[in-house]
Design an enzyme around this catalytic site. Structure first.
Site: not given
Length: 366
Positions: A56, A81, A156, A158-159, A161, A299
């Site tokens: 991330d 994020e 974002d 890695i949405d 996770t 997001d």
């Protein structure tokens, strides 16, 4: 700044982010080494455990670095994020950044990876690599200019996770929707105009879109959209009305909301805000409905631009429920200016057509 150059740069940085996610996920030992539980304000209250990974942080800082390098002065308007702090096994807090050279970045990552020089070298090489994607001819033909000082970027990295860490292969339902699994993981990058707060372009990548059981390899899916002034372009075609009776939600959605919508819609459930948003853009469902304040600007910004390019959009769930039915048509799109205090929305309705939105409004406001 040319719009075509900005779109191309965002595509390439998101693609590099997808590469990093894939490299880390392909090595379980490496992945476990990189996992850190989120604490305090970073934690999403919907989850008992919430994690960030070095993947991330690396992707976020790589996108920040690459876009800032190409467009000098943009770095203070790139938001994400994750914090760029990571704690290693020794309890040392390391500030993650891309250094001037691959060797310097490798030396920094060795500290995070508890001396794993091989892993640090692999990641550094990927971070400093040049990614060249074939750019759609429609993008190349754009000659519009944008004021660099009037744009902001949300990332974002890695949405979903948790799905990324678990690493399961999801199973499609009859509409091709995955409720959980690596397919729900997305890399999200969106650009907005500060003077209006509205998104103008977005890129969503599913690094793990389709698994080939014979080669045991994943293939990715890249989705993009532009909605700027009179320009509406997308890698997708406008969704048909065939699935106007389906809505996607989180399993934790409020029972009353689910009951209201279930009278007129078939409800699907899935992990990952980014994934649910692109399910609407792809036309697998007509909309994504969320009543809770558990979704954020990082997001939504990229997927929102894609939805706008297709004739859809995103409005606030709270504002909808507080509005008189006769005033619903006047509700504005959610906006993305950065706030030091709160960057979440009070729920959303993300829809792929005005017809879909009208059906949902009639159901919720009946």
């Amino acid at each position: 700044m040319l719009l075509c150059d900005l779109m191309s740069a965002v595509l390439c940085s998101a693609k590099k982010g997808s590469n990093i996610a894939t490299i880390i996920r392909s090595n379980d030992a490496l992945l476990q080494l990189l996992v850190e539980e989120k604490k305090g304000e970073q934690k999403n209250d919907r989850f008992l455990q919430d994690f960030k990974t070095l993947a991330d942080v690396l992707i976020q800082e790589m996108v920040r670095h690459d876009l800032s390098e190409k467009f000098s002065g943009l770095e203070d308007s790139i938001y994400g994020e994750e914090t760029n702090k990571f704690t290693n096994a020794l309890g040392e807090t390391i500030t993650i950044k891309l250094c001037s050279t691959e060797t310097e970045t490798q030396s920094l990552l060795v500290k995070v990876l508890d001396g794993n020089n091989k892993a640090a070298g692999l990641l550094s090489q990927c971070l400093h690599s040049t990614v060249c994607l074939p750019i759609d001819e429609r993008i190349q033909q754009l000659t519009h200019t944008i004021d660099k000082d009037d744009i902001g970027v949300w990332i974002d990295p890695i949405d979903s996770t948790n799905q990324y860490i678990q690493g399961d292969i999801g199973v499609e339902n009859d509409m091709g929707i995955i409720d959980e699994g690596l397919q729900c993981v997305t890399v999200l990058v969106g650009v907005f105009i500060k003077s209006t707060g509205l998104p103008i372009l977005g890129v969503v990548i599913q690094p793990f879109n389709n698994y080939n059981t014979q080669t045991q390899q994943w293939s990715e899916k890249i989705i993009w959209g532009i909605c700027y002034n009179d320009i509406k372009l997308s890698s997708l075609t406008t969704p048909t009305t065939a699935n106007n009776t389906r809505i996607i939600m989180s399993t934790s959605e409020d029972t009353e909301v689910k009951e209201k919508l279930s009278d007129n819609f078939q409800l699907d459930f899935a992990s990952g805000a980014g994934y649910k948003l692109i399910c609407s853009a792809l036309g697998c469902v007509s909309a994504y409905v969320l009543s809770k304040s558990s979704i954020y600007k990082w997001d939504c910004c990229g997927p929102h631009a894609i939805l706008l390019s297709l004739g859809g959009g995103i409005i606030s769930f709270k504002q909808l429920m507080e509005a008189q039915k006769s005033d619903v048509s006047q509700l504005k799109q959610v906006t993305y200016n950065h706030s030091q205090n709160a960057n979440s929305f009070d729920g959303i309705i993300a829809y792929n057509s005005s017809q879909s939105l009208s059906q949902i409004v009639n159901c919720l406001k009946s």
